[in-house]
Every structure is written in C-alpha cells, then in structure tokens.
Design a protein around this motif. Structure first.
Motif, short mmCIF file in Angstrom:
data_model
loop_
_atom_site.label_atom_id
_atom_site.label_comp_id
_atom_site.label_asym_id
_atom_site.label_seq_id
_atom_site.Cartn_x
_atom_site.Cartn_y
_atom_site.Cartn_z
N ARG A 145 -11.05 8.67 9.05
CA ARG A 145 -10.45 7.61 8.26
C ARG A 145 -8.94 7.77 8.13
N PHE A 146 -8.46 8.98 8.11
CA PHE A 146 -7.04 9.22 7.89
C PHE A 146 -6.47 10.06 9.02
N ALA A 147 -5.17 9.93 9.22
CA ALA A 147 -4.52 10.59 10.34
C ALA A 147 -4.36 12.08 10.14
N ARG A 148 -4.13 12.52 8.93
CA ARG A 148 -3.99 13.96 8.71
C ARG A 148 -4.42 14.30 7.29
N ARG A 149 -4.77 15.49 7.12
CA ARG A 149 -5.21 15.96 5.82
C ARG A 149 -4.11 16.79 5.20
N ALA A 150 -3.95 16.64 3.90
CA ALA A 150 -2.97 17.44 3.19
C ALA A 150 -3.70 18.53 2.45
N GLY A 151 -3.21 19.69 2.57
CA GLY A 151 -3.83 20.80 1.86
C GLY A 151 -2.88 21.94 1.77
N PRO A 152 -3.37 23.10 1.46
CA PRO A 152 -2.49 24.24 1.33
C PRO A 152 -1.69 24.52 2.59
N ALA A 160 0.83 -1.21 0.00
CA ALA A 160 0.00 0.00 0.00
C ALA A 160 0.86 1.25 0.00
N VAL A 161 1.95 1.23 0.76
CA VAL A 161 2.87 2.37 0.78
C VAL A 161 3.53 2.53 -0.59
N ALA A 162 3.99 1.42 -1.15
CA ALA A 162 4.65 1.49 -2.46
C ALA A 162 3.70 2.00 -3.54
N VAL A 163 2.46 1.52 -3.53
CA VAL A 163 1.48 1.97 -4.53
C VAL A 163 1.16 3.46 -4.34
N ASP A 210 -4.62 13.44 -6.13
CA ASP A 210 -3.86 12.20 -5.96
C ASP A 210 -2.75 12.38 -4.93
N LEU A 211 -2.12 13.55 -4.92
CA LEU A 211 -1.08 13.82 -3.93
C LEU A 211 -1.66 13.85 -2.52
N VAL A 212 -2.82 14.47 -2.38
CA VAL A 212 -3.49 14.50 -1.08
C VAL A 212 -3.82 13.08 -0.63
N HIS A 213 -4.35 12.29 -1.56
CA HIS A 213 -4.69 10.91 -1.23
C HIS A 213 -3.45 10.12 -0.84
N ALA A 214 -2.33 10.34 -1.49
CA ALA A 214 -1.09 9.64 -1.14
C ALA A 214 -0.66 9.97 0.29
N ARG A 215 -0.76 11.23 0.66
CA ARG A 215 -0.40 11.62 2.03
C ARG A 215 -1.32 10.93 3.04
N GLU A 216 -2.61 10.90 2.73
CA GLU A 216 -3.57 10.26 3.63
C GLU A 216 -3.31 8.76 3.75
N THR A 217 -3.01 8.12 2.64
CA THR A 217 -2.74 6.69 2.65
C THR A 217 -1.50 6.38 3.47
N LEU A 218 -0.45 7.16 3.28
CA LEU A 218 0.77 6.96 4.05
C LEU A 218 0.51 7.09 5.55
N ALA A 219 -0.23 8.11 5.92
CA ALA A 219 -0.54 8.32 7.34
C ALA A 219 -1.37 7.17 7.89
#
Length: 183
Positions: free
Chosen positions: A174-181, A107-110, A150-159
């Motif tokens: 669902r996710f540990a942190r949100r990525a945004g501006p 999951a991390v690699a993907v 997709d970048l935001v989703h990648a950060r959420e998946t990693l967390a």
C-alpha cells in the motif's frame, strides 16, 4: 468581386478561425501539462523535505517510546521539526495545482499538519513523568506511542501521494516505504 472570390475569402477566414481555435486548444493543453509537471516536481520536493525532517525525528521518538532515550533529549529537535512540518503544510496548501490534483495536494497538507500535531503531542508528553521508573504516566506513554504511529503514517502517506502523482504504484504494498527506527 465575383462569387468565386467571395467564396474563397469566406473559406480563408473560416480556415484562419479554425486554425486559431486549434492553436488555443493546443496552448491550453500545453499549459495544463506544464502545470501538472510543476505540481509533480513541487510535491516531490515538498515530500522529500518533509521526509528528511521526519527521518531525523521518527527514530528519536521511537527511542523514547522504547525507553532508550529521555524525552528531554528530543524536545528541541521535536519543536523544530513541528515548526518545519507546519511551515511545509502551509506551503502545500498554497501550491497552485490542476483541478484533478487538489485531493493529492490536500492529502499532503493534512499529512504534514497531522505530523506537526503529533510532534506537539509528544512535546506535551514531555511535561509528564514518563521517564522516571515507577512513576510513569500511562497517558504520556500513550501520547508518545500515538505520536510515533502518526509520524510513521505521515511518512507513508507522503510516499503514497508522491507515487500516485508521478503515476507510479507504491514500491511495496500500500505504501512506498516504511518509517521506523531504521528510517
């Protein structure tokens, strides 16, 4: 040798054999725990490095998405981030993990591979006329928007994977942190 001595010798050999089997089992458990702990530390380190890379580029892509920055201003940084994320994905795939952690490693690699591809999509959009008012390409705008999401989703998946690997629940929903501006 009489029967009592033979019986004692057989009992001693059986006791030694049982002790060896127990020690082998304990050794396997300890090795599995060490491998699991190494995985947790390694995946947390990998995700931390990826998050630092994403934390720098996500707000810049968001600026382009909102037309607050020119695409050309982030091209070099996006290319560097895409290479870094690609290298991290290769590193993630090469990580030795316990059998029950293969799904998390993948999951991390993907997530890292998709983030690198997203940045490449944003870079390709650079070549379209998306910064000139009145001459905007819808496809290029959509590529930048999709790349950002997709970048935001990648950060959420990693967390989420790091939280799951450490046995914790993600901090918010669902996710540990949100990525945004604000990153």
């Amino acid at each position: 040798m009489d029967g009592a001595q033979i019986l004692a010798l057989v009992a001693f050999v059986a006791l030694v054999g049982a002790l060896v089997l127990v020690l082998r089992g304990i050794t396997r458990v300890i090795a599995a725990q060490r491998l699991d702990e190494a995985f947790r530390r390694g995946i947390a380190d990998l995700a931390s490095r990826a998050d630092m890379c994403l934390a720098e580029i996500v707000p810049r892509v968001d600026g382009v998405r909102h037309r607050a920055a020119f695409v050309e201003s982030i091209t070099a940084e996006a290319e560097r981030a895409a290479r870094t994320l690609g290298d991290l994905a290769v590193e993630a795939r090469a990580t030795v993990v316990p059998r029950d952690r293969i799904v998390q490693r993948d999951a991390v690699a993907v997530a890292l591979e998709r983030a690198a591809q997203s940045l490449e999509r944003v870079i390709r959009a650079v070549h379209g006329p998306i910064d000139e008012p009145g001459n905007e390409s819808i496809d290029a705008r959509m590529a930048v928007k999709r790349g950002f999401l997709d970048l935001v989703h990648a950060r959420e998946t990693l967390a989420a994977v790091v939280a799951a690997a450490s046995g914790q629940r993600p901090a918010s929903g669902r996710f540990a942190r949100r990525a945004g501006p604000s990153g």
